[in-house]
Design a protein around this motif. Structure first.
Motif, PDB file in Angstrom:
ATOM      1  N   ARG A  19      -9.143  -4.203  19.585  1.00 54.04           N
ATOM      2  CA  ARG A  19      -9.891  -4.158  18.440  1.00 54.04           C
ATOM      3  C   ARG A  19     -11.881  -4.000  18.497  1.00 54.04           C
ATOM      4  O   ARG A  19     -12.461  -3.863  17.429  1.00 54.04           O
ATOM      5  CB  ARG A  19     -10.581  -6.146  18.182  1.00 54.04           C
ATOM      6  N   ASN A  20     -11.889  -3.398  19.939  1.00 46.68           N
ATOM      7  CA  ASN A  20     -13.566  -3.448  20.225  1.00 46.68           C
ATOM      8  C   ASN A  20     -13.102  -1.938  21.046  1.00 46.68           C
ATOM      9  O   ASN A  20     -14.608  -1.042  20.967  1.00 46.68           O
ATOM     10  CB  ASN A  20     -14.172  -4.089  21.326  1.00 46.68           C
ATOM     11  N   GLU A  21     -12.200  -1.488  20.398  1.00 43.25           N
ATOM     12  CA  GLU A  21     -12.035  -0.013  21.471  1.00 43.25           C
ATOM     13  C   GLU A  21     -12.272   1.204  19.388  1.00 43.25           C
ATOM     14  O   GLU A  21     -11.995   1.130  19.072  1.00 43.25           O
ATOM     15  CB  GLU A  21     -10.837   0.482  22.073  1.00 43.25           C
ATOM     16  N   LYS A  22     -13.134   2.580  20.508  1.00 46.38           N
ATOM     17  CA  LYS A  22     -12.826   3.273  18.958  1.00 46.38           C
ATOM     18  C   LYS A  22     -11.310   4.247  19.189  1.00 46.38           C
ATOM     19  O   LYS A  22     -10.371   4.230  19.939  1.00 46.38           O
ATOM     20  CB  LYS A  22     -13.706   4.975  20.093  1.00 46.38           C
ATOM     21  N   LEU A  23     -10.997   4.298  18.002  1.00 42.97           N
ATOM     22  CA  LEU A  23      -9.503   4.795  17.679  1.00 42.97           C
ATOM     23  C   LEU A  23      -9.255   5.931  18.313  1.00 42.97           C
ATOM     24  O   LEU A  23     -10.102   6.880  18.789  1.00 42.97           O
ATOM     25  CB  LEU A  23      -9.834   5.334  15.905  1.00 42.97           C
ATOM     26  N   ASP A  24      -8.142   6.153  18.505  1.00 43.22           N
ATOM     27  CA  ASP A  24      -7.081   7.066  19.858  1.00 43.22           C
ATOM     28  C   ASP A  24      -7.386   8.042  18.409  1.00 43.22           C
ATOM     29  O   ASP A  24      -7.487   8.495  17.949  1.00 43.22           O
ATOM     30  CB  ASP A  24      -5.898   6.798  19.794  1.00 43.22           C
ATOM     31  N   ASP A  25      -7.725   9.851  19.206  1.00 42.52           N
ATOM     32  CA  ASP A  25      -8.085  10.793  18.719  1.00 42.52           C
ATOM     33  C   ASP A  25      -6.763  10.966  18.114  1.00 42.52           C
ATOM     34  O   ASP A  25      -6.298  11.653  16.764  1.00 42.52           O
ATOM     35  CB  ASP A  25      -7.793  11.924  19.416  1.00 42.52           C
ATOM     36  N   LYS A  26      -5.430  10.976  18.290  1.00 42.76           N
ATOM     37  CA  LYS A  26      -3.871  11.510  17.300  1.00 42.76           C
ATOM     38  C   LYS A  26      -4.398  10.390  16.258  1.00 42.76           C
ATOM     39  O   LYS A  26      -3.408  11.250  15.145  1.00 42.76           O
ATOM     40  CB  LYS A  26      -3.073  11.210  18.712  1.00 42.76           C
ATOM     41  N   THR A  27      -4.155   9.469  16.379  1.00 43.39           N
ATOM     42  CA  THR A  27      -4.360   8.780  15.078  1.00 43.39           C
ATOM     43  C   THR A  27      -5.286   8.989  14.104  1.00 43.39           C
ATOM     44  O   THR A  27      -4.989   9.359  13.359  1.00 43.39           O
ATOM     45  CB  THR A  27      -4.196   7.025  15.425  1.00 43.39           C
ATOM     46  N   TYR A  28      -6.252   9.213  14.719  1.00 42.63           N
ATOM     47  CA  TYR A  28      -7.840   9.339  14.180  1.00 42.63           C
ATOM     48  C   TYR A  28      -7.419  10.920  13.058  1.00 42.63           C
ATOM     49  O   TYR A  28      -7.806  11.249  12.058  1.00 42.63           O
ATOM     50  CB  TYR A  28      -8.768   9.458  14.920  1.00 42.63           C
ATOM     51  N   GLN A  29      -6.928  11.628  13.963  1.00 41.57           N
ATOM     52  CA  GLN A  29      -6.672  13.621  13.870  1.00 41.57           C
ATOM     53  C   GLN A  29      -5.679  13.062  12.577  1.00 41.57           C
ATOM     54  O   GLN A  29      -5.679  13.456  11.269  1.00 41.57           O
ATOM     55  CB  GLN A  29      -6.539  14.433  14.330  1.00 41.57           C
ATOM     56  N   ASN A  30      -4.951  12.031  12.466  1.00 39.06           N
ATOM     57  CA  ASN A  30      -3.385  11.879  11.453  1.00 39.06           C
ATOM     58  C   ASN A  30      -4.232  11.949  10.472  1.00 39.06           C
ATOM     59  O   ASN A  30      -3.458  12.170   9.887  1.00 39.06           O
ATOM     60  CB  ASN A  30      -2.376  11.562  11.876  1.00 39.06           C
ATOM     61  N   TRP A  83       0.670  -1.266   0.117  1.00 42.05           N
ATOM     62  CA  TRP A  83      -0.094   0.099   0.042  1.00 42.05           C
ATOM     63  C   TRP A  83       0.776   1.780  -0.023  1.00 42.05           C
ATOM     64  O   TRP A  83       2.027   0.745  -0.001  1.00 42.05           O
ATOM     65  CB  TRP A  83      -0.547  -0.155   1.002  1.00 42.05           C
ATOM     66  N   HIS A  84      -0.283   2.885   0.400  1.00 43.27           N
ATOM     67  CA  HIS A  84       1.170   3.688  -0.155  1.00 43.27           C
ATOM     68  C   HIS A  84       1.565   4.120   0.265  1.00 43.27           C
ATOM     69  O   HIS A  84       2.933   4.745   1.074  1.00 43.27           O
ATOM     70  CB  HIS A  84       0.637   4.666  -1.452  1.00 43.27           C
ATOM     71  N   VAL A  85       0.475   4.726   1.796  1.00 40.98           N
ATOM     72  CA  VAL A  85       0.815   5.285   3.232  1.00 40.98           C
ATOM     73  C   VAL A  85       0.650   4.810   4.438  1.00 40.98           C
ATOM     74  O   VAL A  85      -0.663   3.820   4.274  1.00 40.98           O
ATOM     75  CB  VAL A  85       0.393   7.120   2.869  1.00 40.98           C
ATOM     76  N   THR A  86       1.292   4.574   5.366  1.00 38.23           N
ATOM     77  CA  THR A  86       0.856   3.834   6.728  1.00 38.23           C
ATOM     78  C   THR A  86       1.285   5.693   7.755  1.00 38.23           C
ATOM     79  O   THR A  86       1.624   5.792   7.539  1.00 38.23           O
ATOM     80  CB  THR A  86       2.030   2.628   7.295  1.00 38.23           C
ATOM     81  N   VAL A  87      -0.646   5.457   8.185  1.00 32.04           N
ATOM     82  CA  VAL A  87      -0.402   6.240   9.411  1.00 32.04           C
ATOM     83  C   VAL A  87      -0.489   5.969  11.079  1.00 32.04           C
ATOM     84  O   VAL A  87      -0.978   5.591  11.016  1.00 32.04           O
ATOM     85  CB  VAL A  87      -1.950   7.547   9.354  1.00 32.04           C
ATOM     86  N   ASP A  88       0.226   6.421  11.813  1.00 27.50           N
ATOM     87  CA  ASP A  88       0.100   6.386  12.908  1.00 27.50           C
ATOM     88  C   ASP A  88      -0.397   7.724  13.727  1.00 27.50           C
ATOM     89  O   ASP A  88      -0.705   8.406  13.416  1.00 27.50           O
ATOM     90  CB  ASP A  88       1.112   5.699  13.994  1.00 27.50           C
ATOM     91  N   ALA A  89      -0.317   7.495  14.811  1.00 30.98           N
ATOM     92  CA  ALA A  89      -0.634   8.468  15.630  1.00 30.98           C
ATOM     93  C   ALA A  89       0.029   9.767  16.016  1.00 30.98           C
ATOM     94  O   ALA A  89       0.229  10.788  16.229  1.00 30.98           O
ATOM     95  CB  ALA A  89      -0.276   9.281  17.352  1.00 30.98           C
ATOM     96  N   ASP A  90       1.502   9.714  14.969  1.00 25.76           N
ATOM     97  CA  ASP A  90       2.556  10.668  15.021  1.00 25.76           C
ATOM     98  C   ASP A  90       3.128  11.273  14.131  1.00 25.76           C
ATOM     99  O   ASP A  90       4.103  11.724  13.745  1.00 25.76           O
ATOM    100  CB  ASP A  90       3.569   9.583  16.305  1.00 25.76           C
ATOM    101  N   GLN A  91       2.954   9.599  12.582  1.00 26.18           N
ATOM    102  CA  GLN A  91       3.569  10.339  11.994  1.00 26.18           C
ATOM    103  C   GLN A  91       3.264   9.341  10.440  1.00 26.18           C
ATOM    104  O   GLN A  91       1.672   8.724  10.768  1.00 26.18           O
ATOM    105  CB  GLN A  91       5.404   9.877  11.154  1.00 26.18           C
ATOM    106  N   ALA A  92       2.854   9.908   9.419  1.00 29.64           N
ATOM    107  CA  ALA A  92       1.962   8.815   8.575  1.00 29.64           C
ATOM    108  C   ALA A  92       3.804   9.114   7.356  1.00 29.64           C
ATOM    109  O   ALA A  92       4.291   9.914   7.105  1.00 29.64           O
ATOM    110  CB  ALA A  92       1.770  10.068   7.072  1.00 29.64           C
ATOM    111  N   ILE A  93       3.722   7.587   6.895  1.00 28.05           N
ATOM    112  CA  ILE A  93       4.968   7.240   6.462  1.00 28.05           C
ATOM    113  C   ILE A  93       5.185   6.417   4.532  1.00 28.05           C
ATOM    114  O   ILE A  93       3.894   5.743   4.282  1.00 28.05           O
ATOM    115  CB  ILE A  93       6.308   5.734   6.787  1.00 28.05           C
TER     116      ILE A  93
END
Length: 203
Positions: free
Chosen positions: A83-94, A37-47
């Motif tokens: 697996r059953n939690e809402k995605l954390d805000d930092k990752t979602y916003q990024n 895939w082209h891009v991976t995003v986490d809470a701190d960066q996008a590669i």
């Protein structure tokens, strides 16, 4: 390829170490096979792993599939939640900001931003983490805010306003979720890495 849309996924890898860097290492290894895939995003960066002009095998619709051949694949890390939690805000916003930059770069419409779910009904993006339609709306809401020039801390008289507008229009930088640009705030090494990655993807 000439990108025709953005397909967003979640990694569905809930291990605490499974961030964007780990996925970059995985894709470089022989274990990845034909997956990509082209891009991976986490809470701190996008590669960005692969140039947008090259197709990848992220959609599961075959070697000649429309999404594999023509759509950008963006994976959103799930390492901060179960697996059953809402995605954390930092990752979602990024993820929203990264998707918005891609949409801006290629002038995609709402119909050209879709979850992996549309291909074959797979639970991807994982439905426990966020609402797929709301994610798309948040992406375009951010774009609309940027287009209206609503950086609360940037006036038309500021000496750098033209340069700021240009890097935003090119998708190299975006504002913060509080509506500010923070022009005098230092740029961190990881923020610079994101900017350079976005610039590289556009060339």
């Amino acid at each position: 390829m000439r990108p025709q849309g953005l397909l967003f996924h979640t990694t569905n890898n809930w291990k605490k170490s499974s961030n964007a860097e780990m996925h970059a290492i995985y894709l470089k290894s022989e274990q990845s096979g034909v997956t990509g895939w082209h891009v991976t995003v986490d809470a701190d960066q996008a590669i960005q792993h692969i140039p947008f002009k090259e197709n990848t095998w992220h959609a599961g619709d075959g070697s000649q599939g429309h999404y594999n051949r023509h759509w950008i694949g963006m994976e959103i890390c799930t390492d901060k939640v179960t697996r059953n939690e809402k995605l954390d805000d930092k990752t979602y916003q990024n993820a929203v900001e990264t998707a918005a930059a891609i949409v801006r770069q290629f002038n995609f419409t709402r119909d050209q931003v879709q979850p992996h779910h549309v291909v074959k009904g797979k639970n991807c993006s994982w439905d426990k983490h966020f609402d797929r339609d709301q994610f798309r709306e948040d992406v375009f809401a951010l774009l609309e805010m940027d287009e209206m020039g609503k950086f609360k801390d940037i006036s038309e008289e500021r000496w750098s306003v033209d340069a700021i507008e240009e890097v935003v229009e090119e998708g190299l930088m975006v504002g913060f979720d509080d509506g500010t640009f923070r022009p005098t705030e230092p740029v961190t090494r990881e923020q610079l890495a994101v900017i350079l990655t976005r610039w590289k993807g556009g060339n």
